[in-house]
Design an enzyme around this catalytic site. Sequence first.
Site, short mmCIF file in Angstrom:
data_model
loop_
_atom_site.label_atom_id
_atom_site.label_comp_id
_atom_site.label_asym_id
_atom_site.label_seq_id
_atom_site.Cartn_x
_atom_site.Cartn_y
_atom_site.Cartn_z
N HIS A 357 0.80 -1.22 -0.09
CA HIS A 357 -0.05 -0.05 -0.16
C HIS A 357 0.98 1.36 0.01
O HIS A 357 0.56 2.16 -0.63
CB HIS A 357 -0.88 0.20 1.27
CG HIS A 357 -2.03 -0.91 1.15
ND1 HIS A 357 -1.85 -2.37 1.63
CD2 HIS A 357 -3.37 -0.95 0.96
CE1 HIS A 357 -3.13 -2.82 1.64
NE2 HIS A 357 -3.96 -2.16 0.91
N ASP A 428 -4.69 -5.89 -7.72
CA ASP A 428 -5.07 -5.03 -6.54
C ASP A 428 -5.13 -3.64 -6.98
O ASP A 428 -4.85 -3.37 -8.12
CB ASP A 428 -3.90 -5.15 -5.65
CG ASP A 428 -4.33 -4.99 -4.03
OD1 ASP A 428 -5.45 -4.53 -3.70
OD2 ASP A 428 -3.38 -5.46 -3.16
#
Length: 467
Positions: A357, A428
């Site tokens: 992330h 993702d």
Amino acid sequence: MCCLLLGAAPVFSLAAEVNLSSQNLTVDGVAVDCEKYNIDGYNYVKLRDLACLLNGTAAQFSVSWDGTTRTVIMKSGEAYTPVGGELSFDGVDKADTANPSSHRLLINGVERTDLTVWNIGGYNYFKLRELGEALSFAVDYDGSTRTAQIFTAAPDKYTLRAREICAGMTDTEKIYQLFVVYPDAITGVSPTYNAGEATRTAIQTMPVGGFVYSAENLQNVSQATAMIQGQQSFSTIPLLTCVDEEGGTVTRVMSTLGTTWVDAMFSYRNDGNLVAYSNAATIASDLAGLGFNTDFAPVADVWSNSANTVIGTRAYSDDYEQAAELVAAAVHGFRDNNVICTLKHFPGHGDTAQDSHYSTAIVTKTKAQLEEQEFLPFRAGIDNGADMVMIGHLVVSDIDDVPATFSYEIVTNILRGELGFNGVVITDSLMMAGATGYGSAGQICVLALQAGCEPLVFLAGPGDLTQ
């Protein structure tokens, strides 16, 4: 270069052929590489290359060359074992094969004189349509993507319906269908709570493939249900309605709408397969009742590195074999309750020190180690019918120098080729730091598509989406 008419009826296809020598070839939807030519408007493929590509499929066939009788022999259903070279006139095994026009052709024990064959550079090239008819695989052509498509089994009614839908879509519509986004990304309203005229207009203008819902989009059960139903009603093609609902620390629905609480999967690691199944079934049943059809779960990563914080207790286990059993059971729990499940984050995020992330996450293990460890839960999930696999923004330095999301080797050659996954490969979020450093929004989308990912989770605003 010589040609021999060894004309069978063409394989099913109403589409015109594309120039295969300069365009694309797929087998059951997976891009493949094969020596090929376009001659007089028809596609010819190298026989031995095609035999290799179809190994392990319903359309596999063996090829051998009998130099004594000057015969090329093909048998459906048998695996092809590559040889050093093709047999020439005199039976000598060498790459510079004899002109196939001097050979006989036997397919499943029957002599065939109706197939068109070229000898190019000493190798046999067969007309693709005719070979498909002879060996029972289907060939079609997609002019919009300039792709020749091989299907190893007759298409079912769903595949035929999908092709019919695609044939009626514009290029712009097909591009938007590649994306799964927050509702806010196309409505311009943040957060989006309902399905009003702004949503109707947005879906008609930007007909995306689906929505990912955050906790901010969910207020109560009646609101969430009405919003999802309304959005589906505005879309000509049914939407993927997705959510991250794992249990424990990742709960978009349980924590906001009060559905059945399930703890982090790691806490159940020693409770057996039945509990893993039951937890997935409970989550899926609750989601389906609200209108969600896709869950970005189960987590197939293994918490093998205690310093890893991004996965941690989200994993089913810290043991590879135990995780494989539990993930396989969970897949059945989701599927038995009509929710699409997603194995994540391939090729395995449980042993990284970094969180994708916020930065590039590095996997330091070798491919051999991954095959023996991280791949086990993914293999188990795939073998038990998982619908989707989510690719993580993970750099496996032993395999490639770019994140798996952008790696053709990892997505296409390993996941699809070696693990045999023929379902949906989804990214993702492409807005995570592990992906954004590799180009503009448009560039990273192209890189992911080239690697073999589709659809793309693109959690950005309308401006970036229209780029």
